[in-house]
Write a protein that holds these residues in place. Sequence first.
Motif, PDB file in Angstrom:
ATOM      1  N   PRO A  56       2.568  13.473 -28.720  1.00 35.61           N
ATOM      2  CA  PRO A  56       3.081  13.275 -27.362  1.00 35.61           C
ATOM      3  C   PRO A  56       4.456  13.879 -27.108  1.00 35.61           C
ATOM      4  O   PRO A  56       4.772  14.224 -25.957  1.00 35.61           O
ATOM      5  N   GLU A  57       5.281  14.032 -28.135  1.00 33.12           N
ATOM      6  CA  GLU A  57       6.611  14.616 -27.948  1.00 33.12           C
ATOM      7  C   GLU A  57       6.616  16.126 -28.150  1.00 33.12           C
ATOM      8  O   GLU A  57       7.669  16.763 -28.022  1.00 33.12           O
ATOM      9  N   ALA A 276      -2.047  24.454 -51.041  1.00 31.52           N
ATOM     10  CA  ALA A 276      -1.389  23.362 -50.332  1.00 31.52           C
ATOM     11  C   ALA A 276      -2.223  22.919 -49.145  1.00 31.52           C
ATOM     12  O   ALA A 276      -3.049  23.662 -48.611  1.00 31.52           O
ATOM     13  N   SER A 277      -1.988  21.697 -48.733  1.00 34.75           N
ATOM     14  CA  SER A 277      -2.437  21.203 -47.441  1.00 34.75           C
ATOM     15  C   SER A 277      -1.296  20.356 -46.881  1.00 34.75           C
ATOM     16  O   SER A 277      -0.419  19.905 -47.623  1.00 34.75           O
ATOM     17  N   VAL A 278      -1.295  20.188 -45.583  1.00 30.44           N
ATOM     18  CA  VAL A 278      -0.224  19.417 -44.956  1.00 30.44           C
ATOM     19  C   VAL A 278      -0.846  18.319 -44.101  1.00 30.44           C
ATOM     20  O   VAL A 278      -1.985  18.432 -43.646  1.00 30.44           O
ATOM     21  N   THR A 279      -0.082  17.261 -43.916  1.00 29.94           N
ATOM     22  CA  THR A 279      -0.507  16.213 -42.996  1.00 29.94           C
ATOM     23  C   THR A 279       0.714  15.647 -42.302  1.00 29.94           C
ATOM     24  O   THR A 279       1.785  15.503 -42.901  1.00 29.94           O
ATOM     25  N   SER A 280       0.541  15.366 -41.023  1.00 30.16           N
ATOM     26  CA  SER A 280       1.608  14.701 -40.273  1.00 30.16           C
ATOM     27  C   SER A 280       1.135  13.346 -39.777  1.00 30.16           C
ATOM     28  O   SER A 280       1.814  12.712 -38.964  1.00 30.16           O
ATOM     29  N   GLN A 281      -0.014  12.874 -40.276  1.00 27.01           N
ATOM     30  CA  GLN A 281      -0.586  11.624 -39.771  1.00 27.01           C
ATOM     31  C   GLN A 281       0.396  10.459 -39.735  1.00 27.01           C
ATOM     32  O   GLN A 281       0.551   9.823 -38.692  1.00 27.01           O
ATOM     33  N   PRO A 282       1.083  10.130 -40.835  1.00 27.96           N
ATOM     34  CA  PRO A 282       1.984   8.986 -40.751  1.00 27.96           C
ATOM     35  C   PRO A 282       3.223   9.255 -39.902  1.00 27.96           C
ATOM     36  O   PRO A 282       3.947   8.320 -39.560  1.00 27.96           O
ATOM     37  N   LEU A 283       3.466  10.518 -39.564  1.00 21.26           N
ATOM     38  CA  LEU A 283       4.615  10.874 -38.734  1.00 21.26           C
ATOM     39  C   LEU A 283       4.267  10.852 -37.253  1.00 21.26           C
ATOM     40  O   LEU A 283       5.154  10.978 -36.408  1.00 21.26           O
ATOM     41  N   GLU A 284       2.990  10.703 -36.937  1.00 21.36           N
ATOM     42  CA  GLU A 284       2.541  10.714 -35.542  1.00 21.36           C
ATOM     43  C   GLU A 284       2.556   9.329 -34.921  1.00 21.36           C
ATOM     44  O   GLU A 284       2.307   9.189 -33.716  1.00 21.36           O
ATOM     45  N   TRP A 285       2.850   8.313 -35.735  1.00 17.87           N
ATOM     46  CA  TRP A 285       2.877   6.928 -35.260  1.00 17.87           C
ATOM     47  C   TRP A 285       4.308   6.406 -35.416  1.00 17.87           C
ATOM     48  O   TRP A 285       4.778   6.166 -36.529  1.00 17.87           O
TER      49      TRP A 285
END
Length: 329
Positions: A56-57, A276-285
């Motif tokens: 959202p940001e 590598a792989s990346v995740t932003s899942q815990p950063l999206e909440w």
Amino acid sequence: MTAEPPDVNAVTALVADAAAAPSLHNAQPWAFGYLRQIGVLRLFADPERALPRTDPENRGLHIGCGAALLNLRVAAAAAGLAPVVRLLPDPAYPEFLAEVQLCGTGPPDGALAQLGPAIRRRHSSRLPFRDEGIPAAVREKLSEAARDEGAQLLFPGAWHAQSILELVRDAEESEALDPDVREETARWTHTELPHAAGAADGIPGEAFGPRQRGTSAPVRDFAVGRPVPGRGWAPFEKNPHIALLGTARDDPADWLTAGQALERVLLRATADGLVASVTSQPLEWPEIRWAVRDPVSAMAHVQMVIRLGYGPEGPASPRRPVADLLHVL
């Protein structure tokens, strides 16, 4: 003496390399405008490719565009150019993210030029990695790559890494309970195998990787509960190597910085034989993002969780044609 501006064919090749960057859900939220008379290439955010529920940001959008900017700088250096970059050159136009003067007169950046071959080799791998340590010297080179772009790369200790894995699971559960997030994810991912014919963006089903059996590597499951024909199960590494990429502040300029640092780290990792792989899942909440950072570190704002290791390269995701991205003026 000012160098001659690159011709349109040369700029087309640069933009093709820039567009090989990773982005949230492979939305590829960038556009370019080339002022050929003065040799200036402009980078814009494409708001039609934003993810308002997941991002959202527009933090992730800026990180993806920053990664594309780093690829552009690497490709330009490999072509013997010395680009001069200005971030966010017009505060009144927030979608105008960067202006790149391609015909600078200084020498090309040799360290960036060396990363050129890694641009097309870098793919996110959501496949199992080997349980094999990453040498300290390799980790230091990755940290140096982040520092060179004004960011920080931290390898958390065992207790912190375990807490991050738990936060990834918490975020995945929150995502599963939010129908708007699930719908947005489904719109940008393709469960067909092989990937949907003609798709130029999004995550193809063959890039989802197998479902995890008995382990908890920080790999986002883009299926979101949907069946994927032919997708199996596999054990992943027991002790995944996790790195946190962060910045001192948390505004659009820092997100662009984080994106450039992220891609420099990923290209450095690729050049050194890592996947590598990346995740932003815990950063999206917002309610759990704060818990990802290490309270005893100097990293103020975590921008990305990176999983690194040795293993098979992931399949390439589709890319939009340059003709859809580049406007020449």
